[in-house]
Design an enzyme around this catalytic site. Structure first.
Site, PDB file in Angstrom:
ATOM      1  N   LYS A   1       0.846  -1.204   0.000  1.00  0.00           N
ATOM      2  CA  LYS A   1       0.000   0.000   0.000  1.00  0.00           C
ATOM      3  C   LYS A   1       0.882   1.254   0.000  1.00  0.00           C
ATOM      4  CE  LYS A   1      -3.850  -2.448   2.063  1.00  0.00           C
ATOM      5  NZ  LYS A   1      -4.532  -2.923   3.266  1.00  0.00           N
TER       6      LYS A   1
ATOM      7  N   GLN B   1      -4.909  -1.656   9.491  1.00  0.00           N
ATOM      8  CA  GLN B   1      -4.794  -2.995   8.895  1.00  0.00           C
ATOM      9  C   GLN B   1      -5.402  -4.036   9.838  1.00  0.00           C
ATOM     10  OE1 GLN B   1      -3.507  -3.596   5.730  1.00  0.00           O
ATOM     11  NE2 GLN B   1      -4.180  -5.703   6.035  1.00  0.00           N
TER      12      GLN B   1
ATOM     13  N   ASP C   1     -11.243   2.815   3.965  1.00  0.00           N
ATOM     14  CA  ASP C   1     -11.540   1.380   3.872  1.00  0.00           C
ATOM     15  C   ASP C   1     -13.052   1.141   3.816  1.00  0.00           C
ATOM     16  OD1 ASP C   1      -9.704  -0.603   3.562  1.00  0.00           O
ATOM     17  OD2 ASP C   1      -9.160  -0.767   5.682  1.00  0.00           O
TER      18      ASP C   1
END
Ligand code: NDP
Length: 295
Positions: free
Chosen positions: A54, A98, A121
């Site tokens: 990422k 994450q 997200d």
């Protein structure tokens, strides 16, 4: 018939170059550089690879990125305070935590702490609600958004077709079902969702014009479960032992790729399918978050 391979890697790079052009324009016209903060807690090797990828992708498209790699024993309060800081930081437009987090941390409390305008997200309940209603001002979760984008950009029609999804997680199966059932372009599908309690699962999967596998079990979807000519999207990432490789393991999907590709009309590979698309959509959402600050 051998299926058309839906190359997510190439498409992801195409989308990333479009995003890089848009980011350049944002900088030129408004002096804004999209910024992404990634919080990683613990030393899970797969998560470390995802986070590194990422950060690299951010660099490639000219975004600013900051990774916070924290030890697994980090207190929940420390992460909450960090998120509060990042919520206020004008150079950061997207915040990603994450998952999974270590067991002593309440995942929901962490997600709820993220400013909804920075929730790239798309896991915050407010964004989930907006997604369900079909409002455009939400952030769609990256993997389901990547699945939809890959199909749209490859000319795969979903309108009126039967999509069978195997898996009902909050990050893949459930949001994919919601996105594809919306009254919208790239959606309008008739959706069936299967899971571990589904009876006659192979029979249901065989009814799918489009089959989406998000299970987490290597080679779960076999050729006899796929109707000839169906489109097969493999979301799974499974580490299996493979002594022919340098590392001693290989990554495979949830679909028996070699045999299913002889039956399907189109199929995504693993790796190189939905994985890279997920990263492209994360960058897309971060750009969208940066643009939101203009309003
Ligand atoms: P989860 O473990 O959260 O969910 C798995 C789902 O599969 C559950 O709904 C479960 O059913 C169902 N399932 C498990 N076993 C069976 C079975 N034998 N028969 C029918 N259904 C079953 O996984 P995720 O959704 O998070 O991830 C799925 C896969 O996708 C994983 O391999 C993961 O690594 C990968 N992934 C890939 C991403 C990418 O970018 N390509 C991003 C995210 C995930 P039940 O609910 O009843 O338990």
């Amino acid at each position: 018939m051998t299926a058309r391979i839906l190359d997510g890697k190439v498409l992801s790079l195409t989308i990333q170059s479009e995003i890089a052009t848009a980011a350049e324009q944002l900088k030129r016209e408004h002096n804004i550089v999209p910024g992404l903060a990634v919080i990683l807690v613990g030393d899970d090797p797969a998560s470390q690879v995802y986070v590194r990828n990422k950060a690299k992708a951010c660099e490639r498209v000219g975004f600013h990125s900051k990774t916070f790699a924290l030890p697994s024993e980090t207190a929940q309060k420390y992460i909450m305070d960090l998120i509060k800081e990042l919520n206020k930081d004008n150079a950061i437009h997207g915040i990603l935590v994450q998952l999974p987090l270590p067991h002593h941390i309440d995942e929901n409390a962490i997600i709820n702490a993220i400013n909804t305008d920075k929730d790239v997200d798309g896991f915050h309940p407010i964004n989930v609600g907006r997604m369900v209603i079909g409002k455009e001002d939400c952030f769609l979760p990256c993997t389901p958004f990547g699945i939809q984008t890959l199909m749209m950009r490859n000319g795969i029609e979903t309108g009126g077709r039967h999509v069978v999804i195997v898996g009902r997680s909050n990050i893949v199966g459930k949001p994919t079902a919601i996105i594809l059932m919306q009254k919208a372009v790239g959606a309008d599908a008739t959706v069936t969702v299967c899971h571990s309690r589904t009876k006659n699962l192979p029979e249901i999967v065989r009814q799918g014009d489009i089959v989406i596998a998000a299970i987490g079990r290597a080679n779960f979807v076999t050729a006899d479960m796929v109707s000839p000519g169906a489109v097969v999207i493999d979301v799974g990432i499974n580490r299996v032992k493979d002594f022919s490789t340098k590392t001693g393991y290989a990554l495979v999907g949830d679909v028996d790729f070699e045999n299913v590709k002889e039956v399907a009309s189109a199929i995504t590979p693993v790796p190189g399918g939905i994985g890279p698309m997920t990263i492209a959509m994360l960058l897309f959402n971060t750009l969208k978050a940066a643009r939101k600050t203009l309003k």
